[in-house]
Design a protein around this motif. Structure first.
Motif, PDB file in Angstrom:
ATOM      1  N   VAL A  99       4.599 -46.282   2.252  1.00 19.08           N
ATOM      2  CA  VAL A  99       5.890 -46.168   1.555  1.00 19.08           C
ATOM      3  C   VAL A  99       6.995 -45.890   2.573  1.00 19.08           C
ATOM      4  N   ALA A 100       8.234 -46.153   2.178  1.00 18.22           N
ATOM      5  CA  ALA A 100       9.375 -46.129   3.104  1.00 18.22           C
ATOM      6  C   ALA A 100       9.516 -44.808   3.857  1.00 18.22           C
ATOM      7  N   LYS A 101       9.220 -43.703   3.173  1.00 16.84           N
ATOM      8  CA  LYS A 101       9.473 -42.408   3.835  1.00 16.84           C
ATOM      9  C   LYS A 101       8.585 -42.184   5.062  1.00 16.84           C
ATOM     10  N   PHE A 102       7.456 -42.907   5.161  1.00 15.61           N
ATOM     11  CA  PHE A 102       6.571 -42.744   6.325  1.00 15.61           C
ATOM     12  C   PHE A 102       6.871 -43.747   7.440  1.00 15.61           C
ATOM     13  N   LEU A 103       7.745 -44.714   7.125  1.00 17.21           N
ATOM     14  CA  LEU A 103       7.881 -45.871   8.013  1.00 17.21           C
ATOM     15  C   LEU A 103       8.375 -45.520   9.415  1.00 17.21           C
ATOM     16  N   ASP A 104       9.412 -44.698   9.506  1.00 16.03           N
ATOM     17  CA  ASP A 104       9.956 -44.357  10.834  1.00 16.03           C
ATOM     18  C   ASP A 104       8.876 -43.735  11.709  1.00 16.03           C
ATOM     19  N   ALA A 105       8.171 -42.765  11.136  1.00 12.42           N
ATOM     20  CA  ALA A 105       7.118 -42.089  11.915  1.00 12.42           C
ATOM     21  C   ALA A 105       6.033 -43.073  12.317  1.00 12.42           C
ATOM     22  N   ILE A 106       5.656 -43.948  11.390  1.00 13.08           N
ATOM     23  CA  ILE A 106       4.572 -44.901  11.687  1.00 13.08           C
ATOM     24  C   ILE A 106       4.995 -45.870  12.788  1.00 13.08           C
ATOM     25  N   PRO A 138       5.707 -49.937  -2.625  1.00 12.04           N
ATOM     26  CA  PRO A 138       4.931 -50.206  -1.415  1.00 12.04           C
ATOM     27  C   PRO A 138       5.714 -50.922  -0.317  1.00 12.04           C
ATOM     28  N   VAL A 139       5.432 -50.535   0.912  1.00 10.95           N
ATOM     29  CA  VAL A 139       5.971 -51.199   2.098  1.00 10.95           C
ATOM     30  C   VAL A 139       4.765 -51.725   2.867  1.00 10.95           C
ATOM     31  N   LEU A 140       4.826 -52.993   3.272  1.00 12.79           N
ATOM     32  CA  LEU A 140       3.658 -53.602   3.909  1.00 12.79           C
ATOM     33  C   LEU A 140       3.807 -53.726   5.415  1.00 12.79           C
ATOM     34  N   LEU A 141       2.721 -53.387   6.101  1.00 11.01           N
ATOM     35  CA  LEU A 141       2.694 -53.547   7.558  1.00 11.01           C
ATOM     36  C   LEU A 141       1.633 -54.573   7.922  1.00 11.01           C
ATOM     37  N   HIS A 142       1.998 -55.411   8.892  1.00  9.44           N
ATOM     38  CA  HIS A 142       1.099 -56.407   9.457  1.00  9.44           C
ATOM     39  C   HIS A 142       0.480 -55.782  10.702  1.00  9.44           C
ATOM     40  N   VAL A 143      -0.843 -55.842  10.813  1.00 11.58           N
ATOM     41  CA  VAL A 143      -1.537 -55.251  11.960  1.00 11.58           C
ATOM     42  C   VAL A 143      -2.160 -56.380  12.775  1.00 11.58           C
ATOM     43  N   ASN A 160     -17.715 -51.172   1.107  1.00  7.32           N
ATOM     44  CA  ASN A 160     -16.849 -51.752   0.071  1.00  7.32           C
ATOM     45  C   ASN A 160     -15.660 -52.512   0.653  1.00  7.32           C
ATOM     46  N   GLY A 161     -15.786 -52.957   1.912  1.00  9.87           N
ATOM     47  CA  GLY A 161     -14.822 -53.935   2.430  1.00  9.87           C
ATOM     48  C   GLY A 161     -13.515 -53.380   2.958  1.00  9.87           C
ATOM     49  N   VAL A 162     -13.472 -52.074   3.220  1.00  8.50           N
ATOM     50  CA  VAL A 162     -12.264 -51.495   3.814  1.00  8.50           C
ATOM     51  C   VAL A 162     -12.438 -51.515   5.337  1.00  8.50           C
ATOM     52  N   TRP A 163     -11.409 -51.967   6.058  1.00 10.30           N
ATOM     53  CA  TRP A 163     -11.488 -51.977   7.526  1.00 10.30           C
ATOM     54  C   TRP A 163     -11.025 -50.633   8.071  1.00 10.30           C
ATOM     55  N   LEU A 164     -11.811 -50.098   9.002  1.00  8.67           N
ATOM     56  CA  LEU A 164     -11.551 -48.763   9.536  1.00  8.67           C
ATOM     57  C   LEU A 164     -11.355 -48.839  11.043  1.00  8.67           C
ATOM     58  N   THR A 165     -10.402 -48.080  11.556  1.00  5.59           N
ATOM     59  CA  THR A 165     -10.230 -47.950  12.994  1.00  5.59           C
ATOM     60  C   THR A 165      -9.615 -46.588  13.261  1.00  5.59           C
ATOM     61  N   GLU A 166      -9.761 -46.129  14.506  1.00  5.73           N
ATOM     62  CA  GLU A 166      -9.358 -44.759  14.810  1.00  5.73           C
ATOM     63  C   GLU A 166      -7.852 -44.543  14.672  1.00  5.73           C
ATOM     64  N   SER A 167      -7.084 -45.482  15.185  1.00  3.80           N
ATOM     65  CA  SER A 167      -5.627 -45.380  15.104  1.00  3.80           C
ATOM     66  C   SER A 167      -5.061 -46.758  15.425  1.00  3.80           C
ATOM     67  N   VAL A 168      -3.814 -46.967  15.062  1.00  2.00           N
ATOM     68  CA  VAL A 168      -3.151 -48.245  15.386  1.00  2.00           C
ATOM     69  C   VAL A 168      -1.863 -47.932  16.126  1.00  2.00           C
ATOM     70  N   PRO A 169      -1.816 -48.182  17.447  1.00  2.00           N
ATOM     71  CA  PRO A 169      -0.578 -47.933  18.192  1.00  2.00           C
ATOM     72  C   PRO A 169       0.561 -48.813  17.667  1.00  2.00           C
ATOM     73  N   PRO A 170       1.790 -48.321  17.811  1.00  2.00           N
ATOM     74  CA  PRO A 170       2.932 -49.013  17.185  1.00  2.00           C
ATOM     75  C   PRO A 170       3.136 -50.452  17.657  1.00  2.00           C
ATOM     76  N   GLU A 171       2.719 -50.759  18.876  1.00  2.00           N
ATOM     77  CA  GLU A 171       2.966 -52.131  19.362  1.00  2.00           C
ATOM     78  C   GLU A 171       2.191 -53.192  18.586  1.00  2.00           C
ATOM     79  N   TYR A 172       1.193 -52.787  17.806  1.00  2.00           N
ATOM     80  CA  TYR A 172       0.417 -53.761  17.018  1.00  2.00           C
ATOM     81  C   TYR A 172       0.902 -53.857  15.575  1.00  2.00           C
TER      82      TYR A 172
END
Ligand code: HQG
Length: 177
Positions: A99-106, A138-143, A160-172
């Motif tokens: 959601v929008a309120k998390f976007l800047d931090a993300i 909802p706000v969508l991010l492309h990874v 159940n088909g959810v993709w998991l990773t430790e973290s996603v750096p902002p450049e991706y």
């Protein structure tokens, strides 16, 4: 059972199998399993009711082991578990709904697991939109999962088909929609 009863049981299963097994005196194995009989007693439900919830759950959040005597959540834990999932090659693109309120931090620090073990990513924009919509518009991010994998980031896919990773750096990451 009606829909409402099933959702109620599913929420309690999520609570005890992901976050707070001690609340009903359960101890999970290191890979997240709980004994079915103890769970049935604690929730005061029948095996048939549990089977119905597991089989019809919209996200197939819970799974039995091959003997049918143990059950675990397929993802989403905050308690320490090692699900033993093998690394897998992700699709080129994955999606994250927020959601929008998390976007800047993300966009500044990337996606972090917050209270869970891993960042949860979706294979389709539709699923990501549903995940984001739990919190508001909802706000969508492309990874760029292909670039992450090429750079050595590990991915796993839950039962159940959810993709998991430790973290996603902002450049991706970039915003779509
Ligand atoms: C956000 C549900 C600020 C992130 C869903 C999300 C999913 C940041 C929230 C599964 C951030 C964490 C997981 C950062 C991430 N700064 N906010 N650096 N990094 N966030 O619930 O992905 O119904 O732990 O965008 O359907 O929303 O439980 O993760 O909004 O599959 O089976 O922090 O949970 O499945 O929230 O959802 P969550 P999620 P279940």
């Amino acid at each position: 059972m009606n829909e409402k009863q099933m959702i109620r049981i599913s929420k309690r299963l999520a609570l005890y199998l992901r976050h707070d097994p001690a609340a009903i005196g359960l101890t999970l194995t290191p890979d997240g399993w709980a004994p079915v009989d103890a769970l049935l007693r604690a929730l005061a439900i029948t095996r048939e009711q549990l089977d119905e919830v597991v089989e019809t759950n919209n996200k197939r959040r819970f799974a039995f082991d091959e003997t049918g005597t143990r059950i675990r959540a397929s993802q989403g834990h905050s308690v320490t578990v090692d699900l033993g999932l093998a690394d897998a090659t992700p699709p080129e693109v994955l999606y994250h709904g927020t959601v929008a309120k998390f976007l800047d931090a993300i966009l500044r620090e990337g996606l972090r697991p917050m209270n869970r073990h891993a960042v949860h990513l979706s294979a389709t924009p539709d699923t990501a939109r549903t995940v984001g919509a739990r919190r508001g518009k909802p706000v969508l991010l492309h990874v760029d999962a292909a670039a992450m994998a090429a750079a050595g980031h590990a991915f796993q896919v839950s039962a159940n088909g959810v993709w998991l990773t430790e973290s996603v750096p902002p450049e991706y990451l970039h915003r779509i929609d």
